[in-house]
Design a protein around this motif. Structure first.
Motif, PDB file in Angstrom:
ATOM      1  N   CYS A  10       5.342  -5.480   0.147  1.00  0.00           N
ATOM      2  CA  CYS A  10       5.813  -6.433  -0.857  1.00  0.00           C
ATOM      3  C   CYS A  10       7.278  -6.118  -1.109  1.00  0.00           C
ATOM      4  O   CYS A  10       7.620  -5.013  -1.548  1.00  0.00           O
ATOM      5  N   GLU A  11       8.157  -7.076  -0.856  1.00  0.00           N
ATOM      6  CA  GLU A  11       9.587  -6.804  -0.868  1.00  0.00           C
ATOM      7  C   GLU A  11      10.241  -6.985  -2.247  1.00  0.00           C
ATOM      8  O   GLU A  11      11.305  -6.440  -2.498  1.00  0.00           O
ATOM      9  N   ARG A  12       9.597  -7.739  -3.121  1.00  0.00           N
ATOM     10  CA  ARG A  12      10.227  -7.978  -4.434  1.00  0.00           C
ATOM     11  C   ARG A  12      10.206  -6.706  -5.280  1.00  0.00           C
ATOM     12  O   ARG A  12       9.185  -6.019  -5.335  1.00  0.00           O
ATOM     13  N   GLU A  13      11.287  -6.458  -5.947  1.00  0.00           N
ATOM     14  CA  GLU A  13      11.444  -5.281  -6.810  1.00  0.00           C
ATOM     15  C   GLU A  13      10.236  -5.126  -7.763  1.00  0.00           C
ATOM     16  O   GLU A  13       9.691  -4.029  -7.916  1.00  0.00           O
ATOM     17  N   ASN A  40       2.837  -3.019  -7.059  1.00  0.00           N
ATOM     18  CA  ASN A  40       1.469  -2.833  -6.571  1.00  0.00           C
ATOM     19  C   ASN A  40       1.092  -4.033  -5.700  1.00  0.00           C
ATOM     20  O   ASN A  40       0.601  -5.051  -6.189  1.00  0.00           O
ATOM     21  N   CYS A  41       1.326  -3.867  -4.439  1.00  0.00           N
ATOM     22  CA  CYS A  41       1.153  -4.960  -3.491  1.00  0.00           C
ATOM     23  C   CYS A  41      -0.330  -5.345  -3.370  1.00  0.00           C
ATOM     24  O   CYS A  41      -0.662  -6.513  -3.160  1.00  0.00           O
ATOM     25  N   TYR A  42      -1.205  -4.352  -3.551  1.00  0.00           N
ATOM     26  CA  TYR A  42      -2.649  -4.615  -3.476  1.00  0.00           C
ATOM     27  C   TYR A  42      -3.056  -5.662  -4.518  1.00  0.00           C
ATOM     28  O   TYR A  42      -3.796  -6.593  -4.240  1.00  0.00           O
ATOM     29  N   LYS A  43      -2.512  -5.471  -5.741  1.00  0.00           N
ATOM     30  CA  LYS A  43      -2.854  -6.388  -6.844  1.00  0.00           C
ATOM     31  C   LYS A  43      -2.328  -7.803  -6.564  1.00  0.00           C
ATOM     32  O   LYS A  43      -2.999  -8.791  -6.872  1.00  0.00           O
ATOM     33  N   ILE A  44      -1.120  -7.868  -5.995  1.00  0.00           N
ATOM     34  CA  ILE A  44      -0.538  -9.183  -5.673  1.00  0.00           C
ATOM     35  C   ILE A  44      -1.467  -9.925  -4.699  1.00  0.00           C
ATOM     36  O   ILE A  44      -1.804 -11.087  -4.896  1.00  0.00           O
ATOM     37  N   TYR A  69      -6.358  -2.570   1.856  1.00  0.00           N
ATOM     38  CA  TYR A  69      -6.434  -1.190   1.358  1.00  0.00           C
ATOM     39  C   TYR A  69      -5.060  -0.798   0.808  1.00  0.00           C
ATOM     40  O   TYR A  69      -4.029  -1.064   1.456  1.00  0.00           O
ATOM     41  N   GLU A  70      -5.027  -0.152  -0.353  1.00  0.00           N
ATOM     42  CA  GLU A  70      -3.768   0.230  -0.996  1.00  0.00           C
ATOM     43  C   GLU A  70      -2.967   1.215  -0.150  1.00  0.00           C
ATOM     44  O   GLU A  70      -3.554   2.117   0.461  1.00  0.00           O
ATOM     45  N   MET A 101      -3.734   4.970  -0.497  1.00  0.00           N
ATOM     46  CA  MET A 101      -4.857   5.548   0.260  1.00  0.00           C
ATOM     47  C   MET A 101      -4.339   6.280   1.495  1.00  0.00           C
ATOM     48  O   MET A 101      -4.946   7.233   1.970  1.00  0.00           O
ATOM     49  N   TYR A 102      -3.208   5.799   2.004  1.00  0.00           N
ATOM     50  CA  TYR A 102      -2.625   6.388   3.228  1.00  0.00           C
ATOM     51  C   TYR A 102      -1.463   7.324   2.873  1.00  0.00           C
ATOM     52  O   TYR A 102      -0.610   7.597   3.691  1.00  0.00           O
ATOM     53  N   SER A 103      -1.461   7.791   1.621  1.00  0.00           N
ATOM     54  CA  SER A 103      -0.426   8.681   1.118  1.00  0.00           C
ATOM     55  C   SER A 103       0.953   8.052   1.237  1.00  0.00           C
ATOM     56  O   SER A 103       1.940   8.727   1.533  1.00  0.00           O
ATOM     57  N   ALA A 104       0.999   6.736   1.046  1.00  0.00           N
ATOM     58  CA  ALA A 104       2.282   6.024   1.072  1.00  0.00           C
ATOM     59  C   ALA A 104       2.452   5.265  -0.248  1.00  0.00           C
ATOM     60  O   ALA A 104       1.617   5.367  -1.148  1.00  0.00           O
ATOM     61  N   ASP A 105       3.509   4.510  -0.347  1.00  0.00           N
ATOM     62  CA  ASP A 105       3.838   3.752  -1.549  1.00  0.00           C
ATOM     63  C   ASP A 105       2.872   2.576  -1.706  1.00  0.00           C
ATOM     64  O   ASP A 105       2.450   1.991  -0.710  1.00  0.00           O
ATOM     65  N   ASP A 106       2.574   2.231  -2.963  1.00  0.00           N
ATOM     66  CA  ASP A 106       1.687   1.087  -3.208  1.00  0.00           C
ATOM     67  C   ASP A 106       2.390  -0.255  -3.024  1.00  0.00           C
ATOM     68  O   ASP A 106       1.786  -1.310  -3.244  1.00  0.00           O
ATOM     69  N   ARG A 107       3.648  -0.204  -2.611  1.00  0.00           N
ATOM     70  CA  ARG A 107       4.313  -1.430  -2.142  1.00  0.00           C
ATOM     71  C   ARG A 107       3.703  -1.907  -0.818  1.00  0.00           C
ATOM     72  O   ARG A 107       3.971  -3.016  -0.377  1.00  0.00           O
ATOM     73  N   TYR A 108       2.938  -1.003  -0.201  1.00  0.00           N
ATOM     74  CA  TYR A 108       2.315  -1.342   1.077  1.00  0.00           C
ATOM     75  C   TYR A 108       0.814  -1.608   0.895  1.00  0.00           C
ATOM     76  O   TYR A 108       0.172  -1.018   0.022  1.00  0.00           O
ATOM     77  N   VAL A 109       0.319  -2.453   1.774  1.00  0.00           N
ATOM     78  CA  VAL A 109      -1.130  -2.690   1.863  1.00  0.00           C
ATOM     79  C   VAL A 109      -1.497  -2.713   3.339  1.00  0.00           C
ATOM     80  O   VAL A 109      -0.757  -3.274   4.159  1.00  0.00           O
TER      81      VAL A 109
END
Lengths: 461, 461
Positions: free
Chosen positions: B403-406, B410-414, B423-424, B427-435
């Motif tokens: 998710c690119e917007r500032e 929480n990209c999962y919620k979007i 998957y958030e 879960m992969y020990s990365a930022d929640d900007r990723y799904v």
């Protein structure tokens, strides 16, 4: 004779094909197709099973399995011979060959399955490819229901209101249980102490030590802890209780008592094959396995029956993170095996076969040992069995043989000298005056064992 | 139409029974019987597979498995529907249903196996009841040879002079490897540190922590240790390297260097389905699994290819003491699956199917995301593949959506708001900007995902 064997299957198939009413009725009655499809497939199964059973007799001293020819094209089936037999058709007896009475390979049940009709399964290439069953679990609910039905009929375990979980044999469930009982809501500082009463199955120690966990460690025999009340109050104890015991075949109970004592009840041998069933077992955590009950050790299928939901959920987590449940193929095969058993006089056929085989073996062995002052066997007496609804003779899976002479400190060596390979008493944390002899192997193995023992006893006196 | 389906199998069987030359020749030529027996059985297999495929179409949105009817008599088969489909024949689309792009259930391969002839196995009731194969191991040597042949043809792993061991998926072998690399001849005092490079598959952490061992512990991301030479000299490091990575699908290498650094190379996705194959992998310890390669996740079958004999033997001990090897039924099925693959143009058919499916999915997804400034995907570019002998497009198993917007922290919620469950990133020990979005599920799941994404992207701009 051999060519007759080769004839059996095609003749059977011709009969099915040409004379089965399915094949005539179906042409004129379209509504009749639906059940036919299943019947034809079932005929395919029976045919397949017959094919596999008939193709190569291996002289009655071995078997040709399905891999070659049926699965891998362009290969001829190959006989795999029982110990002490050789040659391409297992017809050669290797006379200077020791009796193998070591591992508990349960081939004693093989003749039952070889003579059983309609016992094969077929698995299509696209069968259950996903990680879970329809309900999101790793567990066939249909198989859970078959297991419950089985215990109800046999009367060897209470399942009402209990949780059931599958594992790769009871082997995998053993550590799952140790994990579940030692982890989490444990306010005690020390690692849980895993204990058992000697003589006990060596895996309890070797598996627990393999994991070298901070949560639990193996602490030997229950006798070391029995009267140490302060220890029992300070630490979680996990007592592994085997009943009937391996090797002795006796019904047993937990030795330790206290609020911190939890038990894992290994019920691998609690089947009418090996023991009278006085009443349904009702322990907190029971482990069962297919291996000794139906003889399908290679399927690697066991189940746990659990009272406590929290323990069950921890064991589920363990199964998820260690193997993501167990093979769907194994579950399908077990379903078929249990279905066949339940359909044959509510299980009476299999247990009558298992019990009479094991009882006969025990009686033959006992008769020989009774002639000897050098050896003795564990004492077992007849008891009432609620499954057979009568008093029955002992029929243990193993002999726990003792060398009685003062100088025969290593009984294994004495037997080895007589051409008999058992397992040393010390493997079971007992004295090396004892040897475990496996009585559940193939008839060939048992016959060779009896032969060697008879010769030795006759020579000795 | 449905009644035609019911007709297909019996007609096929009638044709086989009445017109096959086997059935006429065999009556006059006794020497001809032997091969016939196998051919008849193979026909039985094909018939069974056809039966299973034909019986209930489930509207193309589900499947009826073999348990009912074929195994448990007196039951009708039941359709199990894909997510978002319901009704007795899976014909009802449930419109307010979220797209499931979570788990990596590899149903993308199911159509390949449904359309494949002669892919079924049959297992007789007495098949391989014992604990071991003829050579005393838990491992089918025939299957080992098939695996070697497969790697040779695909060119994705060196197997010459290596040891091969089987496990309950690569899941079981992962801990077997951690055990083998951390135990024994380790003169260092500290427990081995198990590490991986984020984003990484969550099981690496959860499984390692489950065992809570004295010999090893999970120590997070390799970046924490990369430049700490003194730590690397004091402690054994076990770096788990996934290549291609999960979730990004990129080829990768170990990050840490030093005499005490050992690696476990998870090669679950190193197949032409998902990545160009530059050359055969030649790591010390490689884990492969059937799940993502053929799609048979439920079979729970993985294998390790190991250079070092001592490590191999420790892993064997682990398999012995945790599950006594793996199910014979699973091994027989895998043998059939690999045999079918090798027989079809040396594996070209399966990888052409796998690659073209995954490439098409990736291109459809990329096209939609390219219209959006709100989302971006991982960058993957075409590369030469030594298996296909040409440059090929990316075809990853997962999308690693950002998710690119500032404000979209929480990209999962979007995505959840748009009816898409992935998957958030955490879960992969990365930022929640990723799904992570799974692209290897059924065609239905993928179509619903694309549909939901298209609607969201169109609405958003």
């Amino acid at each position: 004779m051999k060519s007759l064997m080769y004839l059996a299957l095609p003749i059977a198939l011709l009969i099915i094909s040409f004379f089965s009413p399915n094949f005539f009725f179906c042409v004129t009655d379209l509504d009749y197709w639906k059940p036919i499809i299943w019947r034809v497939s079932a005929a395919g199964e029976a045919e397949a099973a017959a094919a596999a059973a008939v193709i190569i007799p291996c002289s009655g001293h071995g078997r040709a399995y399905l891999e070659y020819g049926l699965v891998v094209k362009g290969h001829e089936p190959v006989c795999e011979c029982n110990p002490c037999y050789g040659g391409p058709e297992c017809s050669e007896f290797l006379s200077d060959c020791a009796a193998d009475a070591g591992s508990g390979d349960p081939y004693f049940m093989e003749p039952f399955w070889m003579n059983m009709q309609d016992n094969a399964i077929l698995i299509s290439g696209w069968h259950r490819m996903g990680y879970t069953y329809g309900d999101g679990s790793y567990t066939s609910e249909l198989l859970v229901n078959h297991i419950k039905k089985l215990h109800e009929i046999v009367g060897n375990a209470v399942t009402d209101g209990r949780y059931i979980i599958f594992g790769g044999g009871s082997t995998q469930l053993l550590n799952a249980a140790v994990y579940a009982l030692s982890s989490g809501n444990n306010s005690l500082v020390n690692p849980a102490k895993v204990v058992a009463t000697a003589p006990y199955y060596p895996l309890y120690r070797t598996q627990t030590e393999l994991f070298n966990s901070r949560d639990y460690q193996f602490e030997g025999d229950t006798s070391l802890w029995k009267n140490k009340t302060s220890d029992i109050n300070d630490t979680t104890f996990i007592e592994i209780v085997t009943s009937p015991t391996n090797p002795e075949g006796k019904l047993s109970k937990a030795v330790l008592e206290g609020n911190n004592v939890k038990t894992i009840n290994d019920r691998a041998y609690y089947w009418p094959n090996f023991t009278p069933i006085p009443s349904p077992a009702d322990d907190d955590l029971m482990l069962f396995t297919l291996s000794k009950f139906t003889g399908h050790a290679g399927t690697r299928f066991g189940w746990a029956i659990i009272k406590d939901k929290d323990v069950y959920e921890k064991m589920l987590t363990y199964m998820d993170l260690t193997t993501v449940g167990i093979s769907r193929e194994a579950q399908l095969r077990v379903l078929k095996i249990l279905n066949v058993i339940l359909e044959r006089e509510d299980g009476k056929q299999i247990f009558q076969f298992g019990y009479s085989t094991m009882k006969d073996r025990w009686m033959r062995l006992k008769q020989i040992i009774s002639k000897s002052k050098r050896f003795s066997l564990q004492k077992l007496s007849p008891h009432y069995c609620s499954f057979f609804k009568r008093v029955r003779h002992p029929s243990p899976a193993y002999a726990w043989l003792k060398c009685e002479r003062e100088e025969d400190k290593n009984c294994y060596k004495i037997l080895e000298g007589a051409g008999i390979n058992g397992y040393e008493g010390s493997m079971y944390s007992a004295d090396d005056r004892y040897v475990r002899l496996s009585l559940i192997r193939s008839q060939d193995d048992f016959d060779i064992l009896i032969n060697k023992l008879t010769n030795f006893v006759d020579k000795d006196y």
